[in-house]
Design a protein around this motif. Structure first.
Motif, PDB file in Angstrom:
ATOM      1  N   ARG A  65       0.860  -1.196   0.000  1.00  0.00           N
ATOM      2  CA  ARG A  65       0.000   0.000   0.000  1.00  0.00           C
ATOM      3  C   ARG A  65       0.891   1.239   0.000  1.00  0.00           C
ATOM      4  O   ARG A  65       1.961   1.231  -0.597  1.00  0.00           O
ATOM      5  CB  ARG A  65      -0.983  -0.058   1.173  1.00  0.00           C
ATOM      6  CG  ARG A  65      -2.090  -1.078   0.940  1.00  0.00           C
ATOM      7  CD  ARG A  65      -3.222  -0.879   1.915  1.00  0.00           C
ATOM      8  NE  ARG A  65      -4.263  -1.863   1.742  1.00  0.00           N
ATOM      9  CZ  ARG A  65      -5.303  -1.739   0.899  1.00  0.00           C
ATOM     10  NH1 ARG A  65      -5.436  -0.668   0.171  1.00  0.00           N
ATOM     11  NH2 ARG A  65      -6.199  -2.696   0.807  1.00  0.00           N
ATOM     12  N   CYS A  66       0.439   2.334   0.675  1.00  0.00           N
ATOM     13  CA  CYS A  66       1.164   3.596   0.447  1.00  0.00           C
ATOM     14  C   CYS A  66       2.652   3.498   0.815  1.00  0.00           C
ATOM     15  O   CYS A  66       3.512   3.939   0.040  1.00  0.00           O
ATOM     16  CB  CYS A  66       0.471   4.762   1.145  1.00  0.00           C
ATOM     17  SG  CYS A  66       0.159   4.530   2.880  1.00  0.00           S
ATOM     18  N   ALA A  67       2.979   2.885   1.960  1.00  0.00           N
ATOM     19  CA  ALA A  67       4.391   2.844   2.354  1.00  0.00           C
ATOM     20  C   ALA A  67       5.185   1.901   1.467  1.00  0.00           C
ATOM     21  O   ALA A  67       6.253   2.257   0.950  1.00  0.00           O
ATOM     22  CB  ALA A  67       4.506   2.408   3.821  1.00  0.00           C
ATOM     23  N   GLU A 116       2.034  -8.357  -1.644  1.00  0.00           N
ATOM     24  CA  GLU A 116       0.888  -7.702  -0.993  1.00  0.00           C
ATOM     25  C   GLU A 116      -0.255  -8.715  -0.872  1.00  0.00           C
ATOM     26  O   GLU A 116      -0.644  -9.345  -1.843  1.00  0.00           O
ATOM     27  CB  GLU A 116       0.447  -6.475  -1.806  1.00  0.00           C
ATOM     28  CG  GLU A 116      -0.895  -5.875  -1.426  1.00  0.00           C
ATOM     29  CD  GLU A 116      -1.054  -5.526   0.052  1.00  0.00           C
ATOM     30  OE1 GLU A 116      -0.241  -4.768   0.583  1.00  0.00           O
ATOM     31  OE2 GLU A 116      -2.008  -6.051   0.694  1.00  0.00           O
ATOM     32  N   ALA A 117      -0.793  -8.784   0.341  1.00  0.00           N
ATOM     33  CA  ALA A 117      -1.821  -9.792   0.615  1.00  0.00           C
ATOM     34  C   ALA A 117      -3.196  -9.415   0.053  1.00  0.00           C
ATOM     35  O   ALA A 117      -4.003 -10.292  -0.258  1.00  0.00           O
ATOM     36  CB  ALA A 117      -1.921 -10.012   2.128  1.00  0.00           C
ATOM     37  N   SER A 142      -9.252   3.328   6.753  1.00  0.00           N
ATOM     38  CA  SER A 142      -8.499   4.577   6.874  1.00  0.00           C
ATOM     39  C   SER A 142      -9.238   5.689   6.145  1.00  0.00           C
ATOM     40  O   SER A 142      -9.703   5.477   5.026  1.00  0.00           O
ATOM     41  CB  SER A 142      -7.113   4.398   6.236  1.00  0.00           C
ATOM     42  OG  SER A 142      -6.398   5.607   6.232  1.00  0.00           O
ATOM     43  N   THR A 143      -9.323   6.849   6.765  1.00  0.00           N
ATOM     44  CA  THR A 143      -9.687   8.025   5.989  1.00  0.00           C
ATOM     45  C   THR A 143      -8.414   8.417   5.224  1.00  0.00           C
ATOM     46  O   THR A 143      -7.406   7.712   5.306  1.00  0.00           O
ATOM     47  CB  THR A 143     -10.235   9.155   6.887  1.00  0.00           C
ATOM     48  OG1 THR A 143      -9.209   9.604   7.751  1.00  0.00           O
ATOM     49  CG2 THR A 143     -11.424   8.664   7.712  1.00  0.00           C
ATOM     50  N   HIS A 144      -8.398   9.490   4.484  1.00  0.00           N
ATOM     51  CA  HIS A 144      -7.309   9.620   3.499  1.00  0.00           C
ATOM     52  C   HIS A 144      -6.970  11.075   3.197  1.00  0.00           C
ATOM     53  O   HIS A 144      -6.629  11.408   2.058  1.00  0.00           O
ATOM     54  CB  HIS A 144      -7.701   8.870   2.227  1.00  0.00           C
ATOM     55  CG  HIS A 144      -9.170   9.008   1.945  1.00  0.00           C
ATOM     56  ND1 HIS A 144      -9.695  10.116   1.349  1.00  0.00           N
ATOM     57  CD2 HIS A 144     -10.216   8.211   2.280  1.00  0.00           C
ATOM     58  CE1 HIS A 144     -11.013   9.991   1.316  1.00  0.00           C
ATOM     59  NE2 HIS A 144     -11.368   8.847   1.874  1.00  0.00           N
ATOM     60  N   ALA A 145      -7.086  11.946   4.214  1.00  0.00           N
ATOM     61  CA  ALA A 145      -6.677  13.340   4.007  1.00  0.00           C
ATOM     62  C   ALA A 145      -5.165  13.371   3.851  1.00  0.00           C
ATOM     63  O   ALA A 145      -4.446  12.829   4.687  1.00  0.00           O
ATOM     64  CB  ALA A 145      -7.091  14.179   5.213  1.00  0.00           C
ATOM     65  N   ARG A 162      -8.118   5.370  -0.778  1.00  0.00           N
ATOM     66  CA  ARG A 162      -7.014   4.409  -0.809  1.00  0.00           C
ATOM     67  C   ARG A 162      -7.141   3.453  -1.992  1.00  0.00           C
ATOM     68  O   ARG A 162      -6.152   2.912  -2.472  1.00  0.00           O
ATOM     69  CB  ARG A 162      -6.958   3.640   0.519  1.00  0.00           C
ATOM     70  CG  ARG A 162      -6.712   4.525   1.736  1.00  0.00           C
ATOM     71  CD  ARG A 162      -5.340   5.175   1.713  1.00  0.00           C
ATOM     72  NE  ARG A 162      -4.280   4.199   1.779  1.00  0.00           N
ATOM     73  CZ  ARG A 162      -3.773   3.723   2.913  1.00  0.00           C
ATOM     74  NH1 ARG A 162      -4.187   4.187   4.059  1.00  0.00           N
ATOM     75  NH2 ARG A 162      -2.800   2.816   2.904  1.00  0.00           N
ATOM     76  N   VAL A 175       3.363 -13.070   2.842  1.00  0.00           N
ATOM     77  CA  VAL A 175       4.630 -13.571   3.391  1.00  0.00           C
ATOM     78  C   VAL A 175       4.320 -14.233   4.722  1.00  0.00           C
ATOM     79  O   VAL A 175       3.654 -13.651   5.580  1.00  0.00           O
ATOM     80  CB  VAL A 175       5.649 -12.416   3.559  1.00  0.00           C
ATOM     81  CG1 VAL A 175       6.851 -12.863   4.377  1.00  0.00           C
ATOM     82  CG2 VAL A 175       6.089 -11.918   2.192  1.00  0.00           C
ATOM     83  N   ASP A 185       3.193   2.315   8.975  1.00  0.00           N
ATOM     84  CA  ASP A 185       2.654   1.942  10.285  1.00  0.00           C
ATOM     85  C   ASP A 185       3.402   0.783  10.934  1.00  0.00           C
ATOM     86  O   ASP A 185       3.342   0.617  12.151  1.00  0.00           O
ATOM     87  CB  ASP A 185       1.178   1.543  10.158  1.00  0.00           C
ATOM     88  CG  ASP A 185       0.255   2.752  10.023  1.00  0.00           C
ATOM     89  OD1 ASP A 185       0.758   3.888   9.998  1.00  0.00           O
ATOM     90  OD2 ASP A 185      -0.978   2.552   9.950  1.00  0.00           O
ATOM     91  N   GLY A 235      -0.638   9.783   8.810  1.00  0.00           N
ATOM     92  CA  GLY A 235       0.077   8.514   8.599  1.00  0.00           C
ATOM     93  C   GLY A 235       0.514   8.313   7.159  1.00  0.00           C
ATOM     94  O   GLY A 235       1.628   7.835   6.897  1.00  0.00           O
ATOM     95  N   ILE A 236      -0.354   8.664   6.210  1.00  0.00           N
ATOM     96  CA  ILE A 236      -0.014   8.442   4.798  1.00  0.00           C
ATOM     97  C   ILE A 236       1.092   9.424   4.390  1.00  0.00           C
ATOM     98  O   ILE A 236       2.083   9.050   3.751  1.00  0.00           O
ATOM     99  CB  ILE A 236      -1.260   8.628   3.895  1.00  0.00           C
ATOM    100  CG1 ILE A 236      -2.393   7.711   4.360  1.00  0.00           C
ATOM    101  CG2 ILE A 236      -0.913   8.359   2.442  1.00  0.00           C
ATOM    102  CD1 ILE A 236      -3.760   8.042   3.755  1.00  0.00           C
TER     103      ILE A 236
END
Ligand SMILES: Cc1cc2nc3c(=O)[nH]c(=O)nc-3n(C[C@H](O)[C@H](O)[C@H](O)COP(=O)(O)OP(=O)(O)OC[C@H]3O[C@@H](n4cnc5c(N)ncnc54)[C@H](O)[C@@H]3O)c2cc1C
Length: 388
Positions: A13-15, A34-35, A44-47, A103, A127, A289, A301-302
């Protein structure tokens, strides 16, 4: 048979996708595992704050975010009780507006950019195990979720970008350097018909709310309160709990939604205190995260994940072959991340504690804005360093 890479990124995802993209753009052989299926949503909100939008701009992805129908945010409204203050987004640093892509849009775009840069993307795949060689992480084992086929891969570096419940952080027993105590619950849903050009944040003692305009003509409308209070007042109906929290935090916003049903289901996050973990060791690094989580009340966080992806990628590209040189570069990544994330972590703790009156909160928001400015300056300094 093991496939060999320069870096394996667990979580796309983003990271993870941003890190993989930057490593692949730097010429490394990268595997991303990626699972989840691409384009799926997450809790997650996404501001995005200025630093996050700046990263998308610097990486050449901001136009695609806009083309996906994500509206331009040109102002932020702060409602302190009944008093509202509007602050325009200052054009500069190459950006004229903020954006808040879902997202489903952002994570897919980043993963596609990683693939376009040459990263191999294994999805949906999980993984399941990390193996070490002479004290350093060197190999993963996983399983393709579609076919059930197991796979193995080796690399001098495994990056844990696998979120709050990180398998990688657990497997390497990453030290928790700081533990937060504050924790807020958030409930959110999507509604049409709200202003498209501004973030709206509302504060009253013990409750908060916000509006984050996004694609498809919708806005994410959230309401928050301390975790303990949310647990206490929770009823059998999430919808009723949401509407009563919203009405308490921002009566005008609650009235503008009225009894309209949300588009899609409401989602609730009960809250969790934050942490800062060690994020570098022999053959491993953590990003997003997995290494650093803070209460979502500051919606950062994003943005932090996109900043740290660049710090981590720069460190790895300095010493791509692994070994002692790479470990030293990773430790430098850790030092810079710690320096940048501590002020945000501290101020988030204070805001998420809900132990404030409106005058104190306003001071905290000034501090938050200063911490965000330091982040942006650190990103701009990267450009200056590249140009020098
Ligand atoms: C309610 C809420 C609201 C928020 N609002 C905002 C906001 O408005 N703005 C903001 O900037 N931040 C916000 N955040 C924070 C933001 O969601 C996180 O900081 C961000 O998602 C971190 O991204 P990540 O890539 O590190 O992890 P994640 O988004 O959690 O992605 C981790 C990925 O790893 C995958 N994975 C896990 N284990 C494995 C495995 N073993 N193998 C393969 N894949 C694996 C998962 O499938 C997942 O897709 C919010 C958080 C919450 C909870």
């Amino acid at each position: 048979m093991d496939h060999h890479y320069d870096a394996i990124v667990v979580g796309g995802r983003c990271a993870g996708a941003a890190t993989a993209m930057l490593l692949a753009r730097g010429g490394l052989r990268v595997l991303v595992v990626e699972a989840a299926r691409p384009g799926t949503d997450t809790l997650s909100t996404h501001a995005l704050m200025r630093g996050g939008v700046l990263q998308l701009h610097r990486w050449g992805l901001l136009d695609a975010v806009a083309a996906a129908g994500t509206p331009a945010i040109v102002a932020t409204e702060f409602a302190y009780g009944d008093e509202t203050e509007t602050i325009d987004i200052r054009p500069g640093d190459g950006i004229s507006a903020l954006r808040a892509p879902r997202r489903t849009v952002l994570d897919r775009l980043l993963l596609e950019a990683a693939r376009a840069a040459g990263a191999e993307v294994r999805v949906p795949a999980r993984v399941t195990r990390l193996l070490t060689d002479r004290g350093a992480v060197s190999r993963i084992e996983g399983i393709d979720r579609g076919t059930g086929t197991p796979f193995r891969a080796t690399a001098p570096l495994v990056v844990g970008a696998d979120g709050r419940t990180s398998t990688i952080a657990r497997a390497v027993d990453a030290d928790v350097r700081r533990r937060g105590t504050a924790s807020g619950a958030i409930v959110y849903g999507y509604f049409p018909g709200l202003p498209r050009d501004r973030y709206h944040w509302a504060y009253r003692p013990g409750v908060t709310a916000g509006v984050v305009p996004t694609g498809d003509g919708l806005a994410c409308v959230w309401a928050g309160t301390p975790t303990t209070r949310f647990a206490h007042r929770r009823s059998a109906s999430l919808d009723a709990d949401y509407r009563s929290l919203l009405a308490e935090a921002d009566p005008a916003l609650a009235a503008s939604i009225g009894t309209a049903a949300p588009v899609g289901a409401l989602r609730a996050f009960p809250g969790h205190p934050g942490w800062i973990r060690a994020c570098a060791g022999p053959g491993w690094a953590l990003i997003g995260d997995a290494g650093y989580f803070k209460d979502p009340i500051t919606a950062h966080g994003i943005t932090d994940a996109l900043r740290d992806a660049e710090l981590l990628a720069a460190a790895v590209l300095q010493a791509p072959r692994g070994g002692r040189a790479q470990l030293e570069a990773l430790r430098e990544y850790e030092r810079t991340r710690d320096q940048l994330c501590q002020p945000l972590f501290d101020i988030t703790e204070r805001i998420a504690s809900y132990q404030w009156d409106l005058a104190e909160l306003r001071e905290y928001l000034v501090e938050l804005s200063q911490a965000m400015r330091s982040d942006v300056d650190a990103l701009l300094a990267l450009d200056n360093a590249h140009a020098a």
